[in-house]
Design an enzyme around this catalytic site. Structure first.
Site, PDB file in Angstrom:
ATOM      1  N   GLU A 114     -41.983  19.615  77.976  1.00 29.35           N
ATOM      2  CA  GLU A 114     -42.456  18.228  77.953  1.00 29.35           C
ATOM      3  C   GLU A 114     -43.967  18.131  77.763  1.00 29.35           C
ATOM      4  O   GLU A 114     -44.450  17.301  76.988  1.00 29.35           O
ATOM      5  CB  GLU A 114     -42.042  17.505  79.240  1.00 29.35           C
ATOM      6  CG  GLU A 114     -40.580  17.138  79.311  1.00 29.35           C
ATOM      7  CD  GLU A 114     -39.708  18.281  79.840  1.00 29.35           C
ATOM      8  OE1 GLU A 114     -38.477  18.103  79.922  1.00 29.35           O
ATOM      9  OE2 GLU A 114     -40.274  19.350  80.173  1.00 29.35           O
ATOM     10  N   HIS A 140     -34.053  13.531  90.221  1.00 27.10           N
ATOM     11  CA  HIS A 140     -33.734  12.832  88.977  1.00 27.10           C
ATOM     12  C   HIS A 140     -33.577  11.328  89.193  1.00 27.10           C
ATOM     13  O   HIS A 140     -33.008  10.643  88.355  1.00 27.10           O
ATOM     14  CB  HIS A 140     -32.441  13.381  88.368  1.00 27.10           C
ATOM     15  CG  HIS A 140     -32.476  14.843  88.075  1.00 27.10           C
ATOM     16  ND1 HIS A 140     -32.355  15.794  89.053  1.00 27.10           N
ATOM     17  CD2 HIS A 140     -32.625  15.513  86.902  1.00 27.10           C
ATOM     18  CE1 HIS A 140     -32.423  16.990  88.505  1.00 27.10           C
ATOM     19  NE2 HIS A 140     -32.595  16.853  87.208  1.00 27.10           N
TER      20      HIS A 140
END
Length: 327
Positions: A60, A129
């Protein structure tokens, strides 16, 4: 008008803008051959090819930094993360490069880039998450933060974001990807940033929400109507820039406010909205501003505990009744 799912509206926005502007491209993990972790980019690789729909490795920070560089030299990237939680790995790039380069270059550089991903809770995806990340990023000058609740707004706001010359963070709720709604077929119809939407008028209390919580607020308003309470529901949808005018006008009508959002109660956009309302509409308030939020704990994996932690209709109703001084 066409009835679309939320994910289809996002796809339509990206494809229309890629058709309109050859500088726009999509990059992220599994956006191409797998057609998106949530199938948002389905069919895009076949339509635009591998030069404009790029599968990135699990890095990322790397593909975020490369995309910021691409934006600086004239391209218009759309960066997709599998979830906004994973953007934490790229936080330095977003904070110290995307948000600051225009100001640090004295306006010589612009960073026309969109970061988009599912945000906040889903169903049993665990604490790592389930973060509502809009609160982190709305804190940063130089970034714009959007969180649409409907397919129409998802399309119109994303098109506006792609055309903007500043970095825009686009927060999608995984729980909304399958909801349906009417969406305009006009490829030039844009939804402006910095403009909230009154989705249900009322006179007794303002319920201020965004993303998934707009739908929760509407359910709560339906229940309140059975008690003779007319709740006004406002979809903020643009968190930065924030439409404080619409919020103040609503509180001036209703004299009470509850802010309903995912995310922890300490700090955040809900606290910012409460602060602005108490400063700008203090004399109009007949009760303290309350917030219906996620509980102040990491998200549990257990389904029942998770539902206890996530704000739902019951928590919104509890807060509305409190500002109405009802038991």
């Amino acid at each position: 008008m066409t009835v679309m799912r939320y994910r289809e509206a996002i796809r339509a926005a990206m494809m229309e803008e890629m058709e309109r502007d050859s500088r726009v491209f999509l990059v992220g993990e599994e956006v191409g051959h797998y057609q998106g972790a949530y199938k948002v980019s389905e069919g895009m690789l076949e339509r635009f090819g591998e030069k404009r729909v790029l599968d990135a490795p699990i890095t990322e920070s790397g593909f975020t930094g490369i995309s910021i560089g691409a934006a600086m030299v004239g391209l218009r990237p759309i960066v997709e993360y599998m979830t906004w939680n994973f953007s934490a790995v790229a936080f330095d790039q977003i904070l110290n490069n995307a948000a600051k380069l225009r100001q640090m270059s004295g306006g010589q550089l612009t960073v026309p880039i969109v970061f988009r991903a599912p945000n906040a809770s889903a169903k049993q995806v665990g604490s790592q998450h389930s973060h509502a990340m809009e609160h982190f990023y709305a804190h940063i000058p130089g970034l714009k933060v959007l969180a649409p609740a409907t397919p129409a707004d998802a399309k119109g706001l994303l098109k506006t974001a792609i055309r903007d010359d500043n970095p825009v963070l686009f927060m999608e709720s995984e729980t909304l990807y399958n909801i349906k709604g009417e969406v305009s077929d006009d490829p030039d119809l844009l939804v402006p940033m910095g403009k909230a939407n009154i989705v249900r008028p009322g006179k007794d209390v303002s319920i201020i929400a965004w993303s998934r919580m707009v739908h929760v607020a509407l359910e709560a308003a339906t229940e309140l109507a059975k008690e003779g309470v007319e709740a006004e529901v406002i979809d903020v949808r643009s968190l930065r820039p924030l439409d404080e005018t619409t919020l103040v006008e609503s509180v001036t009508r209703t004299h009470r406010a509850v802010v309903a959002h995912e995310g922890w109660p300490y700090g955040g956009v809900g606290a910012e909205i409460a602060d602005r309302l108490q400063r700008l509409a203090f004399d109009e308030l007949d009760a303290p501003i309350l917030r219906a939020t996620t509980l102040d704990v990491p998200m549990p994996y257990n389904a029942k505990l998770e539902q206890h932690v996530i704000p739902g209709v019951a928590r919104v109703l509890e807060n509305v009744r409190a500002v109405l001084y009802r038991s």
